[in-house]
Design a protein around this motif. Structure first.
Motif, short mmCIF file in Angstrom:
data_model
loop_
_atom_site.label_atom_id
_atom_site.label_comp_id
_atom_site.label_asym_id
_atom_site.label_seq_id
_atom_site.Cartn_x
_atom_site.Cartn_y
_atom_site.Cartn_z
N ARG A 97 0.85 -1.18 0.00
CA ARG A 97 0.00 0.00 0.00
C ARG A 97 0.89 1.23 0.00
O ARG A 97 1.80 1.34 0.83
CB ARG A 97 -0.90 0.03 1.24
CG ARG A 97 -1.89 1.19 1.24
CD ARG A 97 -2.34 1.58 2.63
NE ARG A 97 -2.84 0.46 3.41
CZ ARG A 97 -2.57 0.33 4.72
NH1 ARG A 97 -1.80 1.21 5.35
NH2 ARG A 97 -3.07 -0.69 5.39
N HIS A 98 0.62 2.15 -0.91
CA HIS A 98 1.46 3.34 -1.05
C HIS A 98 0.54 4.57 -1.05
O HIS A 98 -0.38 4.65 -1.86
CB HIS A 98 2.24 3.29 -2.36
CG HIS A 98 3.10 4.47 -2.60
ND1 HIS A 98 4.34 4.63 -2.04
CD2 HIS A 98 2.87 5.59 -3.33
CE1 HIS A 98 4.86 5.77 -2.43
NE2 HIS A 98 3.99 6.38 -3.21
N TRP A 99 0.80 5.49 -0.13
CA TRP A 99 -0.06 6.68 -0.08
C TRP A 99 0.70 7.89 0.46
O TRP A 99 1.80 7.77 0.98
CB TRP A 99 -1.30 6.39 0.77
CG TRP A 99 -1.12 6.36 2.26
CD1 TRP A 99 -1.49 7.32 3.16
CD2 TRP A 99 -0.54 5.30 3.04
NE1 TRP A 99 -1.17 6.93 4.44
CE2 TRP A 99 -0.60 5.70 4.40
CE3 TRP A 99 0.01 4.06 2.72
CZ2 TRP A 99 -0.13 4.89 5.44
CZ3 TRP A 99 0.50 3.26 3.75
CH2 TRP A 99 0.42 3.67 5.08
N TRP A 100 0.08 9.04 0.27
CA TRP A 100 0.63 10.31 0.73
C TRP A 100 -0.30 10.90 1.79
O TRP A 100 -1.52 10.79 1.69
CB TRP A 100 0.73 11.31 -0.43
CG TRP A 100 1.75 10.97 -1.45
CD1 TRP A 100 1.64 10.11 -2.48
CD2 TRP A 100 3.07 11.53 -1.55
NE1 TRP A 100 2.79 10.07 -3.22
CE2 TRP A 100 3.68 10.94 -2.68
CE3 TRP A 100 3.78 12.47 -0.82
CZ2 TRP A 100 4.98 11.26 -3.07
CZ3 TRP A 100 5.07 12.80 -1.22
CH2 TRP A 100 5.65 12.19 -2.33
N TYR A 101 0.32 11.53 2.78
CA TYR A 101 -0.47 12.22 3.80
C TYR A 101 0.32 13.43 4.29
O TYR A 101 1.46 13.28 4.75
CB TYR A 101 -0.79 11.28 4.97
CG TYR A 101 -1.63 11.93 6.04
CD1 TYR A 101 -1.11 12.21 7.30
CD2 TYR A 101 -2.96 12.25 5.79
CE1 TYR A 101 -1.88 12.80 8.27
CE2 TYR A 101 -3.73 12.86 6.76
CZ TYR A 101 -3.19 13.13 8.00
OH TYR A 101 -3.96 13.74 8.96
N LEU A 102 -0.26 14.57 4.12
CA LEU A 102 0.38 15.85 4.52
C LEU A 102 1.78 15.96 3.94
O LEU A 102 2.73 16.37 4.62
CB LEU A 102 0.41 15.97 6.05
CG LEU A 102 -0.94 15.99 6.75
CD1 LEU A 102 -0.76 16.08 8.27
CD2 LEU A 102 -1.80 17.14 6.24
N GLY A 103 1.91 15.59 2.68
CA GLY A 103 3.18 15.74 2.00
C GLY A 103 4.21 14.67 2.27
O GLY A 103 5.33 14.74 1.77
N VAL A 104 3.84 13.67 3.06
CA VAL A 104 4.77 12.59 3.39
C VAL A 104 4.31 11.31 2.70
O VAL A 104 3.12 10.99 2.69
CB VAL A 104 4.85 12.38 4.92
CG1 VAL A 104 5.80 11.22 5.24
CG2 VAL A 104 5.29 13.65 5.62
N GLU A 105 5.27 10.59 2.15
CA GLU A 105 5.00 9.36 1.41
C GLU A 105 5.12 8.17 2.36
O GLU A 105 6.06 8.08 3.15
CB GLU A 105 6.02 9.23 0.29
CG GLU A 105 5.68 8.27 -0.80
CD GLU A 105 6.65 8.41 -1.97
OE1 GLU A 105 7.61 9.20 -1.87
OE2 GLU A 105 6.44 7.75 -2.99
N TYR A 106 4.17 7.24 2.25
CA TYR A 106 4.17 6.06 3.12
C TYR A 106 4.07 4.79 2.29
O TYR A 106 3.43 4.76 1.23
CB TYR A 106 2.98 6.11 4.08
CG TYR A 106 3.05 7.22 5.10
CD1 TYR A 106 2.50 8.47 4.82
CD2 TYR A 106 3.65 7.02 6.33
CE1 TYR A 106 2.56 9.50 5.74
CE2 TYR A 106 3.71 8.05 7.26
CZ TYR A 106 3.17 9.29 6.97
OH TYR A 106 3.24 10.29 7.88
N ASP A 107 4.68 3.75 2.81
CA ASP A 107 4.56 2.41 2.25
C ASP A 107 4.27 1.43 3.38
O ASP A 107 4.83 1.55 4.48
CB ASP A 107 5.85 1.98 1.55
CG ASP A 107 5.95 2.52 0.14
OD1 ASP A 107 6.69 3.49 -0.07
OD2 ASP A 107 5.27 1.95 -0.73
#
Length: 119
Positions: A97-107
């Protein structure tokens, strides 16, 4: 608990088919890009297929025309239909799962499911 749970792996003969499923218990599935990666022994993890939240897809050249990725946002599930399997498809397959939140990228990664294709 936030987790990705893969299923559907196994042993299949060359030319056969498998369908992998990944159920996402997190809250960001609908806004995330989902992907399938694989890692064969002694090799680096590589992208197999990816699907955006809008349903746009991309595939590794080695699986184009044989594999299909899809998602069901109502079920928080992503699938990988694998047809015409080859021995070189043997690997552990991981859901991502790859997503962005408040300008930060997460995996976020699942634990993986083994796919073995015999010749």
């Amino acid at each position: 608990q936030d987790q990705l749970v893969e299923s559907g792996g196994g042993l299949v003969q060359a030319g056969g088919s498998l369908r992998l499923s990944c159920v996402d218990s997190g809250s960001t599935f609908s806004v995330a890009a989902m992907g399938w990666y694989r890692q064969a022994p002694g090799k680096q993890r590589e992208l197999v297929a990816r699907i955006s939240r809008a349903g746009n897809t991309n595939y590794a050249d080695s699986v184009k025309g044989r594999f299909t990725i899809s998602r069901d946002n109502a079920r928080n599930t992503v699938y990988l239909q694998m047809n015409r399997l080859k021995p070189e498809d043997t690997a552990v397959y991981y859901c991502n799962r790859h997503w962005w939140y408040l300008g930060v990228e997460y995996d976020y990664w699942g634990q993986g499911t083994q796919v073995t294709v015999s010749s």
